[in-house]
Design a protein around this motif. Structure first.
Motif, PDB file in Angstrom:
ATOM      1  N   VAL A 183      36.414  51.367  52.180  1.00 22.71           N
ATOM      2  CA  VAL A 183      35.869  51.683  53.508  1.00 22.71           C
ATOM      3  C   VAL A 183      34.374  51.948  53.405  1.00 22.71           C
ATOM      4  O   VAL A 183      33.579  51.501  54.226  1.00 22.71           O
ATOM      5  N   ARG A 184      33.974  52.676  52.364  1.00 26.84           N
ATOM      6  CA  ARG A 184      32.556  52.965  52.156  1.00 26.84           C
ATOM      7  C   ARG A 184      31.772  51.682  51.864  1.00 26.84           C
ATOM      8  O   ARG A 184      30.667  51.499  52.364  1.00 26.84           O
ATOM      9  N   LEU A 185      32.324  50.822  51.051  1.00 26.26           N
ATOM     10  CA  LEU A 185      31.669  49.547  50.759  1.00 26.26           C
ATOM     11  C   LEU A 185      31.516  48.701  52.017  1.00 26.26           C
ATOM     12  O   LEU A 185      30.456  48.112  52.259  1.00 26.26           O
ATOM     13  N   LEU A 186      32.559  48.658  52.834  1.00 25.04           N
ATOM     14  CA  LEU A 186      32.498  47.909  54.082  1.00 25.04           C
ATOM     15  C   LEU A 186      31.460  48.512  55.020  1.00 25.04           C
ATOM     16  O   LEU A 186      30.673  47.798  55.648  1.00 25.04           O
ATOM     17  N   GLY A 187      31.432  49.844  55.091  1.00 27.18           N
ATOM     18  CA  GLY A 187      30.451  50.519  55.943  1.00 27.18           C
ATOM     19  C   GLY A 187      29.031  50.252  55.492  1.00 27.18           C
ATOM     20  O   GLY A 187      28.143  50.000  56.309  1.00 27.18           O
ATOM     21  N   ARG A 188      28.801  50.286  54.190  1.00 26.71           N
ATOM     22  CA  ARG A 188      27.463  50.009  53.655  1.00 26.71           C
ATOM     23  C   ARG A 188      27.059  48.568  53.967  1.00 26.71           C
ATOM     24  O   ARG A 188      25.924  48.291  54.344  1.00 26.71           O
ATOM     25  N   TYR A 189      27.991  47.645  53.840  1.00 30.10           N
ATOM     26  CA  TYR A 189      27.733  46.237  54.131  1.00 30.10           C
ATOM     27  C   TYR A 189      27.403  46.035  55.611  1.00 30.10           C
ATOM     28  O   TYR A 189      26.431  45.371  55.963  1.00 30.10           O
TER      29      TYR A 189
END
Length: 91
Positions: free
Chosen positions: A4-10
């Motif tokens: 979720v954090r990776l998707l949010g950063r992207y």
């Protein structure tokens, strides 16, 4: 790091990039509509792009011509047409 954090950063990166792109487009459009021409910058860019790039153009052209001449000679040598190299390179 969680997915979720990776998707949010992207997603935040994409949104930030699109925001910067929108600001650039708005500034460019505003400049065109108001016709604010900064002549000093225009002439400086003409000088940089035109006059000061002549050495780069000449060197690039010389090396490109030399490679083209050599490749033409190598191919024409197989056909015993070496005398035509000059005419082809000149064209």
């Amino acid at each position: 790091m969680s997915p979720v954090r990776l998707l949010g950063r992207y997603v935040l990166g994409i949104v930030s990039y699109l925001g910067s792109l929108l600001l650039l487009a708005a500034e460019a459009l505003g400049s065109v509509l108001h016709l604010r021409i900064r002549w000093r910058l225009v002439f400086r860019q003409i000088l940089e792009v035109g006059y000061r790039s002549q050495l780069v153009v000449v060197v690039t052209g010389a090396f490109t011509g030399a490679v083209f001449g050599a490749q033409t000679y190598f191919q024409f040598h197989r056909l015993s047409m070496e005398t035509a190299v000059g005419a082809v390179v000149a064209v």
